[in-house]
Design an enzyme around this catalytic site. Structure first.
Site, PDB file in Angstrom:
ATOM      1  N   ASP A 368      22.544 -37.316 -24.855  1.00 32.01           N
ATOM      2  CA  ASP A 368      23.221 -37.825 -23.655  1.00 32.01           C
ATOM      3  C   ASP A 368      24.682 -38.115 -23.982  1.00 32.01           C
ATOM      4  OD1 ASP A 368      23.635 -39.791 -21.227  1.00 32.01           O
ATOM      5  OD2 ASP A 368      21.631 -38.979 -20.915  1.00 32.01           O
ATOM      6  N   ASP A 369      25.322 -38.945 -23.200  1.00 27.59           N
ATOM      7  CA  ASP A 369      26.740 -39.300 -23.311  1.00 27.59           C
ATOM      8  C   ASP A 369      27.103 -39.739 -24.742  1.00 27.59           C
ATOM      9  OD1 ASP A 369      29.302 -40.036 -22.700  1.00 27.59           O
ATOM     10  OD2 ASP A 369      28.759 -41.370 -21.052  1.00 27.59           O
ATOM     11  N   ARG A 445      34.342 -46.664 -13.505  1.00 25.60           N
ATOM     12  CA  ARG A 445      33.891 -46.432 -14.886  1.00 25.60           C
ATOM     13  C   ARG A 445      35.007 -45.748 -15.688  1.00 25.60           C
ATOM     14  NH1 ARG A 445      29.524 -42.799 -17.554  1.00 25.60           N
ATOM     15  NH2 ARG A 445      28.150 -44.303 -18.493  1.00 25.60           N
ATOM     16  N   LYS A 478      22.047 -31.925 -18.668  1.00 24.10           N
ATOM     17  CA  LYS A 478      21.975 -33.050 -17.740  1.00 24.10           C
ATOM     18  C   LYS A 478      23.360 -33.156 -17.116  1.00 24.10           C
ATOM     19  CE  LYS A 478      21.003 -38.007 -17.508  1.00 24.10           C
ATOM     20  NZ  LYS A 478      20.719 -39.188 -18.327  1.00 24.10           N
ATOM     21  N   TRP A 479      23.433 -32.949 -15.804  1.00 25.99           N
ATOM     22  CA  TRP A 479      24.718 -32.877 -15.075  1.00 25.99           C
ATOM     23  C   TRP A 479      24.913 -34.205 -14.357  1.00 25.99           C
ATOM     24  CZ3 TRP A 479      27.149 -27.838 -13.545  1.00 25.99           C
ATOM     25  CH2 TRP A 479      28.269 -28.001 -12.735  1.00 25.99           C
ATOM     26  N   ASP A 480      25.737 -35.049 -14.926  1.00 27.30           N
ATOM     27  CA  ASP A 480      25.898 -36.407 -14.415  1.00 27.30           C
ATOM     28  C   ASP A 480      27.138 -36.510 -13.527  1.00 27.30           C
ATOM     29  OD1 ASP A 480      25.389 -39.103 -14.098  1.00 27.30           O
ATOM     30  OD2 ASP A 480      25.377 -39.569 -16.239  1.00 27.30           O
ATOM     31  N   MET A 481      27.269 -37.601 -12.795  1.00 26.94           N
ATOM     32  CA  MET A 481      28.433 -37.868 -11.942  1.00 26.94           C
ATOM     33  C   MET A 481      28.363 -39.350 -11.598  1.00 26.94           C
ATOM     34  SD  MET A 481      30.273 -38.088  -9.180  1.00 26.94           S
ATOM     35  CE  MET A 481      31.088 -37.329  -7.831  1.00 26.94           C
ATOM     36  N   CYS A 527      22.002 -35.621 -11.939  1.00 29.40           N
ATOM     37  CA  CYS A 527      22.026 -37.065 -12.144  1.00 29.40           C
ATOM     38  C   CYS A 527      23.326 -37.563 -11.555  1.00 29.40           C
ATOM     39  CB  CYS A 527      21.976 -37.368 -13.645  1.00 29.40           C
ATOM     40  SG  CYS A 527      22.174 -39.110 -14.052  1.00 29.40           S
ATOM     41  N   ASP A 549      18.754 -44.976 -12.692  1.00 28.70           N
ATOM     42  CA  ASP A 549      19.096 -45.572 -13.981  1.00 28.70           C
ATOM     43  C   ASP A 549      18.163 -46.721 -14.324  1.00 28.70           C
ATOM     44  OD1 ASP A 549      21.078 -43.901 -14.704  1.00 28.70           O
ATOM     45  OD2 ASP A 549      22.743 -45.275 -14.334  1.00 28.70           O
TER      46      ASP A 549
HETATM   47  C1  DGJ Z   1      24.399 -42.466 -16.053  1.00 34.78           C
HETATM   48  C2  DGJ Z   1      23.048 -41.829 -16.217  1.00 34.78           C
HETATM   49  O1  DGJ Z   1      22.241 -42.076 -15.131  1.00 34.78           O
HETATM   50  C3  DGJ Z   1      22.433 -42.320 -17.527  1.00 34.78           C
HETATM   51  O2  DGJ Z   1      21.132 -41.833 -17.649  1.00 34.78           O
HETATM   52  C4  DGJ Z   1      23.318 -41.866 -18.639  1.00 34.78           C
HETATM   53  O3  DGJ Z   1      23.323 -40.462 -18.695  1.00 34.78           O
HETATM   54  C5  DGJ Z   1      24.714 -42.399 -18.458  1.00 34.78           C
HETATM   55  N1  DGJ Z   1      25.239 -42.078 -17.154  1.00 34.78           N
HETATM   56  C6  DGJ Z   1      25.636 -41.849 -19.503  1.00 34.78           C
HETATM   57  O4  DGJ Z   1      26.936 -42.204 -19.299  1.00 34.78           O
END
Ligand code: DGJ
Length: 729
Positions: A368-369, A445, A478-481, A527, A549
């Protein structure tokens, strides 16, 4: 299964769409007014029943030449209403020419289409030949120079109509489109109740049900994405709707940006319901010959209550929306690094966690991050996408090699749309960020958002992702935002700001389209701080979504039950995490955490080195169990149960009806409740079922009426599980 049909009736000037499950009927009055007649359970044929008889009353307006006795346009069930001729209820369309906002659409023609049309630049439901039928209706406003085409698609066997519209400037002057709703629906006078799914970050998809009051009730997103505050969904329910019975009409939008969803209860108790792009701030310029396509709306009608809505949505999304190559594919059991490492990722931690994961039978390790950050926080580096070699010597390929070496797939986290001020990308291209000149930029953030309305930004992001996907051994993204959109202003030369919010979403879809076309086998998990952009638009590209989350097994029961009204469980990431939970501090038994995730898209998100040998053995058992039941569970039909007080629960029924897994959760110990009946009305009433644990036999009718019995357990968050096997014959 009956093929959907479009039946034109020339004598009634009507069209009847039906698939034997539902009917949708539209009529043309006086050769020009397009009016709605019916949407509900299938009729064999429409002979003209249910026509309104209007009462002559004061203070109303209509055209002199309209032949309907005593009608007022404020009471006429326009199929696709504009406001300009005395219909003062919520309008579906509004266009402006030379400063005049008068829109009046009249019927021109209709025809049946063999194939489900695709929507230009937008995700939409699809169907194989013969599985669907589509009606196209053309309406026109010659004075404004506007033509609008309405599309209705029916699918075999489902109580679903997919709708969208295409507006075209067929005049000679520029037009500005201010509103083009994806669906508008007239409903009869009934004591309707509205159901919405509202929430916030880490507590998404809470159901709220309330009677409609006179006037307009609306939910919306002006946050640039669909948002955790409201799903782009609502349903209108007759008051007797339960989990398994009653008339319900659902609306869901296949879109990932600003939306408006509303219902107006008018002076006579009739209801007009709409869903579509949010008109606030929306102004789309249409030059002569140009077209604009609205997103697609899904209309869902059932007499089977909430589980009826659920089955229609699930079947549609599984078989006509999510990437087909993943709909049936077994989804890998994953271990995600976030809650065990947060930003502080190292190769030795990866090695330790991956080795334990291998021993347990995990199939996918997700980094992850943190891997590209200079430090261990969200402050820096976003947008540069260069691996921090001090954290991971050898870079991502080295991490992927460790994981692959243990026989697992390797997944990597990205947040492509975001950029931090402390990044080379921002220093080089400050104009690539959404911002309003003269105002300070809003951050979330520590992030700004890249202006995806600009094609060069989309190209840049494609190249970044493509570079990793080509070389680094990545099997999953995992494509987050992680923030809502603000500062809806593009610095691109000639940008029209009334279009920026929608163009951002179109840019996102273009990027996803390019990635998924170039890498069709790549599994992507959507995500957005969990469920902030969990919508059917994203589901078209990404086969699963990180649900929330909030990984607390107790809270997940409500969140997953809420989302399950719309999305099949396989689309929802559900991870077993550590206790006390990192978000809520709650302590929940390991078995309950596993049971809460068992019927969903199972993963783990905890530091495996902190577990005792007994707990590790439990995890290995869960994973073995998951592998044994994954095929039938993933393709099962999912139902929620009507249970009182502290009880909540759901069940999965194998597609061939051969088995059923029932889970009841007692969220708190409450002596006011005892031996609660768990009625299973969705099984075959004529079938005979054996409880796998006790061997006890039950008839399907018995299970529907008397049910199983959930015991009172002296503990909070206790799970009771039954597996029922159907006896042959
Ligand atoms: C938000 C996601 O929902 C988490 O699972 C994780 O990936 C964090 N971002 C990472 O910054």
């Amino acid at each position: 299964m009956r093929r959907p049909e479009i039946l034109f009736d020339d004598s009634l000037h009507a069209v009847h769409l039906t698939n034997g499950v539902i009917s949708y009927i539209i009529q043309v009055v006086d050769g020009r007014y397009l009016v709605h007649r019916y949407f509900g359970p299938a009729l064999r044929r429409w002979h003209g029943g249910g026509q309104p008889v209007y009462f002559k009353r004061g203070y109303n307006t209509c055209h002199e030449e309209c032949s309907v006795p005593n009608v007022s346009f404020d009471d006429f069930p326009f199929e696709y209403p504009a406001r300009s001729r005395g219909d003062f209820r919520i309008p579906a369309v509004e266009a402006e020419a030379d400063g005049v906002r008068h829109t009046q659409l009249d019927f021109v023609s209709w025809r049946a289409l063999e194939e489900k049309p695709a929507l230009e630049g937008l995700p939409a439901a699809f169907a194989a030949p013969g599985e669907s039928a589509t009606l196209e209706i053309t309406l026109s406003d010659p004075a404004a120079g506007l033509t609008v085409r309405l599309y209705y698609t029916l699918f075999a066997g489902l109580g679903i109509v997919a709708r969208h519209q295409v507006a075209e400037n067929t005049g000679s002057r520029p037009l500005t489109l201010h509103n083009l709703q994806s669906a508008s629906l007239e409903l009869p006078a009934l004591p309707w109740e509205m159901l919405i799914l509202y929430g916030t970050h880490a507590k998404e998809a809470n159901g709220q049900r309330f009677p409609l009051h006179h006037g307009i009730q609306r939910i919306e997103s002006v946050r640039g994405s669909s948002s955790p505050q409201h799903q782009p969904f609502f349903a209108l329910l007759s008051p007797d709707v339960t989990a398994d019975r009653g008339l319900a009409v659902g609306f869901h939008l296949v879109y990932s940006g600003n939306f408006l969803a509303q219902a107006e209860l008018d002076q006579f108790g009739m209801v007009r319901a709409q869903i579509g792009l949010h008109p606030e701030g929306f102004a789309w310029q249409l030059m002569p010959g140009e077209r604009f396509t609205s997103p697609e709306a899904i209309l869902n009608c059932t007499t089977g209550g909430l589980n009826g809505l659920r089955q229609n949505f699930h079947q549609l999304y599984l078989h006509h929306l999510m990437p087909p190559r993943f709909a049936e594919a077994e989804r890998p059991i994953l271990l995600n690094s976030w809650e065990s490492m947060y930003y502080d990722v190292t190769l030795s931690k990866i090695e330790r966690q991956a080795e334990l994961a291998r021993q347990l039978g995990v199939e996918l390790f997700v980094l992850d991050d943190g891997w590209f950050r200079k430090g261990n926080s969200s402050r820096d580096s976003m947008g540069d996408w260069r691996c921090n070699l001090r954290k991971l010597p050898g870079g991502i390929p080295a991490a992927a090699r460790i994981v692959h070496g243990k026989g697992m797939k390797f997944g990597l986290w990205f947040e492509p749309e975001a950029v931090t001020a402390d990044s080379d990308l921002f220093r080089q291209h400050p104009d690539w960020v959404l911002q309003t000149p003269g105002y300070s930029m809003t951050q979330g953030r520590h992030e700004y958002l890249l202006d995806l309305s600009r094609p060069e930004v989309v190209d840049y992001l494609f190249d970044v992702l493509d570079g990793y996907l080509q070389k680094s051994g990545i099997d999953y993204i995992k494509w987050d935002m992680n923030r809502p959109l603000t500062d809806f202003c593009s610095l691109a030369p000639g940008a029209r700001q009334g279009e920026t919010a929608h163009r951002y979403v179109l840019g996102l879809y273009r990027l996803l389209e390019r990635i998924t076309t170039a890498y069709p086998r790549l599994l992507i998990e959507g995500c957005s701080s969990g469920g902030a952009r969990f919508d059917p638009g994203m589901l078209y590209y990404v086969a699963q979504n990180w649900t929330s989350d909030n990984t607390d097994g107790h809270d997940r029961l409500a969140i997953q039950a809420g989302y399950s009204l719309l999305y099949p469980p396989v689309a929802m990431g559900a991870h077993v995490s550590i206790t006390p939970n990192h978000q809520t501090g709650r302590v929940t038994p390991l078995d309950t955490r596993w049971q809460a995730a068992r019927l969903f898209n199972l993963g783990y998100e905890l530091d495996l080195t902190l577990l005792t040998p007994e707990e590790l053995a439990d995890l290995a058992g869960q994973i073995a169990q998951r592998k044994a039941e994954r095929r039938w569970v993933q393709s099962s039909r999912f139902f929620t149960l009507d249970l009182p007080g502290p009880y909540t629960g759901w069940a999965a029924v194998a597609r061939d009806g051969s088995r059923c897994l029932v889970q009841v959760f007692q969220t708190r110990y409450d002596p006011l409740f005892a031996h609660t009946p768990v009625r299973l009305s969705f099984l075959d009433r004529d079938g005979l079922y054996r409880d796998a644990a006790s061997g006890q036999l039950y008839g399907g009718d018995e299970l529907a009426t008397l049910g199983l019995t959930a015991p009172l357990i002296k503990q909070d968050d206790a799970a009771t599980v039954w597996e029922l096997i159907r006896e042959p014959g």
